[in-house]
Enzyme design. Structure first.
Site, PDB file in Angstrom:
ATOM      1  N   ARG A  98       0.980  -1.233  -0.074  1.00 42.47           N
ATOM      2  CA  ARG A  98      -0.049  -0.057   0.094  1.00 42.47           C
ATOM      3  C   ARG A  98       0.886   1.206  -0.065  1.00 42.47           C
ATOM      4  O   ARG A  98       0.567   2.304  -0.689  1.00 42.47           O
ATOM      5  CB  ARG A  98      -0.933   0.034   1.250  1.00 42.47           C
ATOM      6  CG  ARG A  98      -2.098  -0.834   1.165  1.00 42.47           C
ATOM      7  CD  ARG A  98      -2.365  -1.148   2.621  1.00 42.47           C
ATOM      8  NE  ARG A  98      -1.776  -2.359   2.716  1.00 42.47           N
ATOM      9  CZ  ARG A  98      -1.795  -3.525   2.230  1.00 42.47           C
ATOM     10  NH1 ARG A  98      -2.761  -4.000   1.508  1.00 42.47           N
ATOM     11  NH2 ARG A  98      -0.742  -4.574   2.465  1.00 42.47           N
ATOM     12  N   THR A  99       1.782   1.375   0.771  1.00 44.03           N
ATOM     13  CA  THR A  99       2.457   2.549   1.085  1.00 44.03           C
ATOM     14  C   THR A  99       3.361   3.085  -0.157  1.00 44.03           C
ATOM     15  O   THR A  99       3.223   4.067  -0.512  1.00 44.03           O
ATOM     16  CB  THR A  99       3.314   2.527   2.568  1.00 44.03           C
ATOM     17  OG1 THR A  99       2.454   1.987   3.247  1.00 44.03           O
ATOM     18  CG2 THR A  99       3.809   4.104   2.797  1.00 44.03           C
TER      19      THR A  99
ATOM     20  N   LYS B 222      26.137  -3.874   0.099  1.00 43.17           N
ATOM     21  CA  LYS B 222      27.634  -3.912  -0.132  1.00 43.17           C
ATOM     22  C   LYS B 222      28.173  -3.196   1.147  1.00 43.17           C
ATOM     23  O   LYS B 222      29.231  -3.052   1.316  1.00 43.17           O
ATOM     24  CB  LYS B 222      27.837  -3.087  -1.214  1.00 43.17           C
ATOM     25  CG  LYS B 222      27.549  -3.703  -2.432  1.00 43.17           C
ATOM     26  CD  LYS B 222      27.802  -2.856  -3.623  1.00 43.17           C
ATOM     27  CE  LYS B 222      27.247  -2.981  -5.059  1.00 43.17           C
ATOM     28  NZ  LYS B 222      27.138  -1.780  -5.937  1.00 43.17           N
TER      29      LYS B 222
ATOM     30  N   ARG C 261      11.090   3.751   3.865  1.00 44.07           N
ATOM     31  CA  ARG C 261      10.797   2.798   4.731  1.00 44.07           C
ATOM     32  C   ARG C 261      11.891   1.742   5.370  1.00 44.07           C
ATOM     33  O   ARG C 261      12.717   1.419   4.208  1.00 44.07           O
ATOM     34  CB  ARG C 261       9.859   1.860   4.151  1.00 44.07           C
ATOM     35  CG  ARG C 261       9.286   0.584   5.128  1.00 44.07           C
ATOM     36  CD  ARG C 261       8.146  -0.092   4.970  1.00 44.07           C
ATOM     37  NE  ARG C 261       6.796   0.448   5.114  1.00 44.07           N
ATOM     38  CZ  ARG C 261       5.635   0.124   4.952  1.00 44.07           C
ATOM     39  NH1 ARG C 261       5.563  -1.330   4.739  1.00 44.07           N
ATOM     40  NH2 ARG C 261       4.517   0.714   5.227  1.00 44.07           N
TER      41      ARG C 261
ATOM     42  N   HIS D 238       4.418   5.705  11.827  1.00 44.24           N
ATOM     43  CA  HIS D 238       4.155   5.666  10.256  1.00 44.24           C
ATOM     44  C   HIS D 238       3.242   6.655  10.120  1.00 44.24           C
ATOM     45  O   HIS D 238       2.004   6.529  10.200  1.00 44.24           O
ATOM     46  CB  HIS D 238       3.217   4.165  10.112  1.00 44.24           C
ATOM     47  CG  HIS D 238       3.304   3.868   8.645  1.00 44.24           C
ATOM     48  ND1 HIS D 238       3.354   4.778   7.499  1.00 44.24           N
ATOM     49  CD2 HIS D 238       2.834   2.794   8.079  1.00 44.24           C
ATOM     50  CE1 HIS D 238       3.289   4.264   6.612  1.00 44.24           C
ATOM     51  NE2 HIS D 238       2.761   2.808   6.776  1.00 44.24           N
TER      52      HIS D 238
HETATM   53  N1   CP Z   1      -0.470  -0.170   5.991  1.00 41.57           N
HETATM   54  C1   CP Z   1       0.741  -0.588   5.285  1.00 41.57           C
HETATM   55  O1   CP Z   1       1.835   0.278   5.762  1.00 41.57           O
HETATM   56  O2   CP Z   1       0.712  -1.078   4.517  1.00 41.57           O
HETATM   57  P1   CP Z   1       1.842  -1.698   3.627  1.00 41.57           P
HETATM   58  O3   CP Z   1       2.811  -2.413   4.661  1.00 41.57           O
HETATM   59  O4   CP Z   1       1.479  -2.642   2.415  1.00 41.57           O
HETATM   60  O5   CP Z   1       2.590  -0.431   3.050  1.00 41.57           O
END
Ligand code: CP
Length: 307
Positions: free
Chosen positions: A55-56, A85, A106, A134
């Protein structure tokens, strides 16, 4: 319009800025319906993902594309970028900042986005940092609550599941704490209860919360039941504890039967088995609408940061 630069943690937002983001997100829905815009023409977004995502990453990439910008991307960056590396995060960020106008990161370490922001020289968006935060998920969660329930004040929210490792619930608590009359219930297996830093923050800001065991009882009172996955990847060798936690709280028909007609079930997704698929057809199951709202909120953030 309010200007944004880095998006690192939920505490950085105030209600006026959240309102501005939501106003822009509504405009972005219109933009999507009219097949996009060129407002971010020639801008480039780098998505650096050291942990899995559907999603993100894809909603950010869709958001940038729909606004006319370009995307460079590394998924599985731990394996497929020069991190493999031995390159440090800081060096990677310094280099990628030369190729892009905004970095969406991320990472598996809490605080990684702050480290990135310290050296980037361009805006950094925290797309999830370990068990830390998040913030863009919390913004889309709040946007969804506003849309589904019609208000953000005087609401009761039950946060369920892995509250110790769930970065989405941590960020959401910080945002909900800004609104008058919010009450939170924490419903979690013993080994993944909400951490003290969030509880102390809520106490300091006089936000009422209770830790409870009975999901059905809480479901009767909640405007929002926010279910989360038990995060297997954070348990390491403690597989026994994971198995104990998993399956303790499931949103199924019996929970739905307790809920108010207007209440909703949310989940940041992905789910494993903590929401029974038979719930999906219930109009109160808002989790796929929630995921779609992520596109509009992330378009709004990119527009406010870059336009
Ligand atoms: N909700 C969320 O962060 O989903 P993903 O891990 O798929 O990005």
């Amino acid at each position: 319009m309010d200007r944004l630069y880095h998006v690192l943690e939920a505490q950085q937002f105030d209600i006026d800025l959240i309102d501005a983001i939501f106003f822009t997100a509504q405009e972005m829905e219109q933009v999507v319906q009219h097949y996009g815009s060129n407002i971010l023409n020639r801008r480039v977004m780098a998505t650096l993902f050291y942990e899995p995502s559907t999603r993100t990453r894809l909603s950010f990439e869709s958001a940038m594309t729909r606004l006319g910008g370009g995307v460079i991307t590394t998924e599985s960056a731990q394996e497929f970028s020069s991190a493999a590396k031995g390159e440090t995060l800081e060096d990677t960020i310094r280099v990628v900042a030369g190729y892009s106008d905004v970095i969406v990161l991320r990472h598996y370490e809490s605080g990684a986005s702050n480290r990135a922001a310290a050296v980037a020289g361009i805006p950094v968006i925290n797309a999830g940092d370990g068990a830390g935060q998040h913030p863009t998920q919390a913004l889309l969660d709040l946007f969804t609550i506003q849309r589904e329930i019609g208000r953000l004040q005087k609401i009761t929210v039950a946060l369920v599941g892995d509250l110790a490792n769930g970065r989405t619930v941590r960020s959401l608590c910080y945002l909900l704490a800004k609104y008058e009359g919010v009450k939170m219930y924490f419903v979690a297996p013993e080994m993944v209860r909400m951490k003290d830093d969030i509880k102390e923050y809520l106490q300091r800001h006089q936000v009422p919360f209770e830790e409870v065991e009975d999901l059905h009882e809480v479901a009767r009172q909640a405007d929002v039941v926010y279910q989360t996955r038990i995060q297997k990847e954070r348990f390491g060798e403690r597989t026994g504890e994971y198995e104990q936690a998993r399956g303790r709280y499931i949103v199924d028909r019996s929970v739905m039967d307790c809920m108010q007609e207007y209440a909703v079930v949310m989940h940041p997704l992905p789910r494993v088995d903590e929401i029974d698929p038979e719930v999906d057809a219930d109009p109160r199951a808002a989790y796929f609408r929630q995921a779609h709202n992520g596109l509009y909120v992330r378009m709004a953030l990119l527009r406010m940061i870059l336009a």
